[in-house]
Enzyme design. Sequence first.
Site, PDB file in Angstrom:
ATOM      1  N   LYS A 180     -26.004 -25.675 -28.337  1.00  0.00           N
ATOM      2  CA  LYS A 180     -26.082 -26.738 -27.137  1.00  0.00           C
ATOM      3  C   LYS A 180     -25.063 -26.705 -25.802  1.00  0.00           C
ATOM      4  CE  LYS A 180     -25.104 -29.753 -30.360  1.00  0.00           C
ATOM      5  NZ  LYS A 180     -24.904 -30.898 -31.256  1.00  0.00           N
ATOM      6  N   THR A 214     -22.290 -40.216 -23.166  1.00  0.00           N
ATOM      7  CA  THR A 214     -22.831 -39.213 -24.203  1.00  0.00           C
ATOM      8  C   THR A 214     -22.252 -39.239 -25.669  1.00  0.00           C
ATOM      9  OG1 THR A 214     -21.226 -37.629 -23.182  1.00  0.00           O
ATOM     10  CG2 THR A 214     -23.289 -37.417 -22.284  1.00  0.00           C
ATOM     11  N   GLY A 216     -22.424 -39.313 -29.445  1.00  0.00           N
ATOM     12  CA  GLY A 216     -23.790 -39.177 -30.355  1.00  0.00           C
ATOM     13  C   GLY A 216     -24.711 -38.575 -29.725  1.00  0.00           C
ATOM     14  N   THR A 217     -24.653 -37.703 -28.696  1.00  0.00           N
ATOM     15  CA  THR A 217     -25.764 -37.013 -28.169  1.00  0.00           C
ATOM     16  C   THR A 217     -25.979 -35.664 -29.178  1.00  0.00           C
ATOM     17  OG1 THR A 217     -24.026 -35.663 -26.885  1.00  0.00           O
ATOM     18  CG2 THR A 217     -25.435 -37.349 -25.723  1.00  0.00           C
ATOM     19  N   GLY A 218     -24.937 -35.406 -30.006  1.00  0.00           N
ATOM     20  CA  GLY A 218     -25.305 -34.177 -30.889  1.00  0.00           C
ATOM     21  C   GLY A 218     -25.854 -34.561 -32.130  1.00  0.00           C
ATOM     22  N   CYS A 219     -25.603 -35.762 -32.587  1.00  0.00           N
ATOM     23  CA  CYS A 219     -26.130 -36.498 -33.828  1.00  0.00           C
ATOM     24  C   CYS A 219     -27.912 -36.738 -33.468  1.00  0.00           C
ATOM     25  CB  CYS A 219     -25.528 -37.720 -34.131  1.00  0.00           C
ATOM     26  SG  CYS A 219     -23.717 -37.478 -34.717  1.00  0.00           S
TER      27      CYS A 219
HETATM   28  N1  LIG Z   1     -24.553 -34.788 -19.223  1.00  0.00           N
HETATM   29  C1  LIG Z   1     -25.607 -34.456 -19.623  1.00  0.00           C
HETATM   30  N2  LIG Z   1     -26.926 -34.342 -19.391  1.00  0.00           N
HETATM   31  C2  LIG Z   1     -28.080 -33.925 -19.745  1.00  0.00           C
HETATM   32  N3  LIG Z   1     -27.962 -33.652 -20.974  1.00  0.00           N
HETATM   33  C3  LIG Z   1     -27.008 -33.498 -21.612  1.00  0.00           C
HETATM   34  C4  LIG Z   1     -25.839 -33.689 -21.335  1.00  0.00           C
HETATM   35  N4  LIG Z   1     -24.578 -33.611 -22.108  1.00  0.00           N
HETATM   36  C5  LIG Z   1     -25.303 -33.263 -23.167  1.00  0.00           C
HETATM   37  N5  LIG Z   1     -26.523 -33.080 -23.128  1.00  0.00           N
HETATM   38  C6  LIG Z   1     -27.645 -32.573 -23.990  1.00  0.00           C
HETATM   39  O1  LIG Z   1     -27.601 -33.297 -25.068  1.00  0.00           O
HETATM   40  C7  LIG Z   1     -27.483 -32.511 -26.342  1.00  0.00           C
HETATM   41  C8  LIG Z   1     -26.411 -32.617 -27.160  1.00  0.00           C
HETATM   42  O2  LIG Z   1     -25.380 -31.618 -26.435  1.00  0.00           O
HETATM   43  P1  LIG Z   1     -23.854 -31.707 -26.757  1.00  0.00           P
HETATM   44  O3  LIG Z   1     -23.351 -30.393 -26.402  1.00  0.00           O
HETATM   45  O4  LIG Z   1     -23.296 -32.797 -25.841  1.00  0.00           O
HETATM   46  O5  LIG Z   1     -23.566 -31.865 -28.259  1.00  0.00           O
HETATM   47  P2  LIG Z   1     -22.469 -32.602 -28.993  1.00  0.00           P
HETATM   48  O6  LIG Z   1     -21.169 -32.048 -28.262  1.00  0.00           O
HETATM   49  O7  LIG Z   1     -22.471 -32.095 -30.381  1.00  0.00           O
HETATM   50  O8  LIG Z   1     -22.451 -34.045 -28.774  1.00  0.00           O
HETATM   51  P3  LIG Z   1     -21.034 -34.803 -28.862  1.00  0.00           P
HETATM   52  O9  LIG Z   1     -20.171 -34.131 -27.538  1.00  0.00           O
HETATM   53  O10 LIG Z   1     -21.503 -36.136 -28.600  1.00  0.00           O
HETATM   54  O11 LIG Z   1     -20.040 -34.529 -30.082  1.00  0.00           O
HETATM   55  C9  LIG Z   1     -27.824 -31.141 -25.693  1.00  0.00           C
HETATM   56  O12 LIG Z   1     -29.196 -31.026 -25.525  1.00  0.00           O
HETATM   57  C10 LIG Z   1     -27.443 -31.193 -24.515  1.00  0.00           C
HETATM   58  O13 LIG Z   1     -28.042 -29.974 -23.649  1.00  0.00           O
HETATM   59  C1  LIG Z   2     -19.681 -40.127 -38.113  1.00  0.00           C
HETATM   60  C2  LIG Z   2     -19.561 -39.483 -36.825  1.00  0.00           C
HETATM   61  N1  LIG Z   2     -20.480 -38.300 -36.964  1.00  0.00           N
HETATM   62  C3  LIG Z   2     -20.635 -37.607 -35.991  1.00  0.00           C
HETATM   63  C4  LIG Z   2     -19.738 -37.624 -34.657  1.00  0.00           C
HETATM   64  C5  LIG Z   2     -19.788 -36.698 -33.605  1.00  0.00           C
HETATM   65  O1  LIG Z   2     -20.782 -37.569 -32.770  1.00  0.00           O
HETATM   66  P1  LIG Z   2     -21.884 -36.514 -31.859  1.00  0.00           P
HETATM   67  O2  LIG Z   2     -21.324 -35.028 -31.944  1.00  0.00           O
HETATM   68  O3  LIG Z   2     -23.277 -36.751 -31.760  1.00  0.00           O
HETATM   69  O4  LIG Z   2     -21.171 -37.025 -30.484  1.00  0.00           O
HETATM   70  C6  LIG Z   2     -19.183 -38.895 -34.495  1.00  0.00           C
HETATM   71  N2  LIG Z   2     -18.318 -39.173 -33.422  1.00  0.00           N
HETATM   72  N3  LIG Z   2     -19.103 -39.817 -35.890  1.00  0.00           N
END
Ligand SMILES: Nc1ncnc2c1ncn2[C@@H]1O[C@H](COP(=O)(O)OP(=O)(O)OP(=O)(O)O)[C@@H](O)[C@H]1O
Ligand SMILES: Cc1ncc(COP(=O)(O)O)c(N)n1
Length: 297
Positions: A180, A214, A216-219
């Site tokens: 990502k 952002t 929880g975007t990854g989850c």
């Molecule tokens: N500012 C943003 N604008 C648009 N899309 C975004 C943005 N930040 C993240 N994304 C998208 O959101 C999704 C999750 O990506 P990200 O790399 O943020 O995941 P993550 O790091 O696991 O999440 P987190 O940082 O919350 O742990 C991907 O599709 C990424 O391209």
């Molecule tokens: C319980 C739990 N699981 C996962 C994440 C990472 O969150 P994300 O990568 O979606 O921001 C988090 N902050 N808390």
Amino acid sequence: MFRRPDGHVARMLTIAGSDSGGGAGIQADLKTAHQFGVYGMSVLTAVTAQNTVGVQAVYPLPVDIVRAQLESVRDDLSFDAIKTGMLGDRAAIHAVADALAGVDCPIVVDPVMIAKGGEALLHPDDVAAVIERMLPLAFVATPNAPEAERLTGISIRSLADAARAAEALAGLGARYAVVKGGHLEGAGHLAIDVVFHDGTWTFFAAPRVPSHKTHGTGCTFSSAVAASLARGARPLEAIAAAKSYISRAIAAAADWDVGRGHGPTDHSQSPVWPERMEAGRMYLFDGHQFAETAPPL
Ligand SMILES: Nc1ncnc2c1ncn2[C@@H]1O[C@H](COP(=O)(O)OP(=O)(O)OP(=O)(O)O)[C@@H](O)[C@H]1O
Ligand SMILES: Cc1ncc(COP(=O)(O)O)c(N)n1
């Protein structure tokens, strides 16, 4: 709820940690499943005391209760897809991997290691267990750039680095490896996710929203992939639908006042279900639809 062609209600299981703040973890996964019309079930691996500012405490659950939850849902309910998120520690990783060996539905592995605020959600010594036990089970693996770096040893500073890391993740066992692009802020005005499968890279891009909401975007993204697969979507279409959903969820929450820190996204959005996505292309989502553009590499 969405019904599969044979009439049964599409369903997914998430195996992950609880985020008391409601934006990430199990809470994000179940909200996303619901929004995709998919029945969601959950196995908790850890409880976190967490909000948009940071993680105040982490309590990994005893492995026996993780195993018991898995057995309870498995013995009565069935799954069309499974997603794994925060597993907490090596003991949970082994218990989950043992239970998932031989499961015949797609598994999305989100190798959660670090929270937005920098707090460890997995001990660095336990990364090896993710590589050995979880990546070989992954139909789709969805690390962010820092996680992909740790899993592959490849330093990721550019989209080309992310593409090489995705190929390396496939070498470690992930059938579809998605790196990502949320953390690759130097890559310009787009958030680009790169997918490697069967010798080919496919790119999904969307305008980068200038927002720190952002959490929880990854989850949310990984559970959107799992929910799409649970509905029977093909892999690239599932990843595209997830990209459309997370892009809309980030954009819609940009002016929210929920929490003082990295606020959550707006899970009430709907995904876009794209036409057939061809491998080897780049698709740009503008908030409404996907357009094919020249691959960036
Ligand atoms: N500012 C943003 N604008 C648009 N899309 C975004 C943005 N930040 C993240 N994304 C998208 O959101 C999704 C999750 O990506 P990200 O790399 O943020 O995941 P993550 O790091 O696991 O999440 P987190 O940082 O919350 O742990 C991907 O599709 C990424 O391209
Ligand atoms: C319980 C739990 N699981 C996962 C994440 C990472 O969150 P994300 O990568 O979606 O921001 C988090 N902050 N808390």
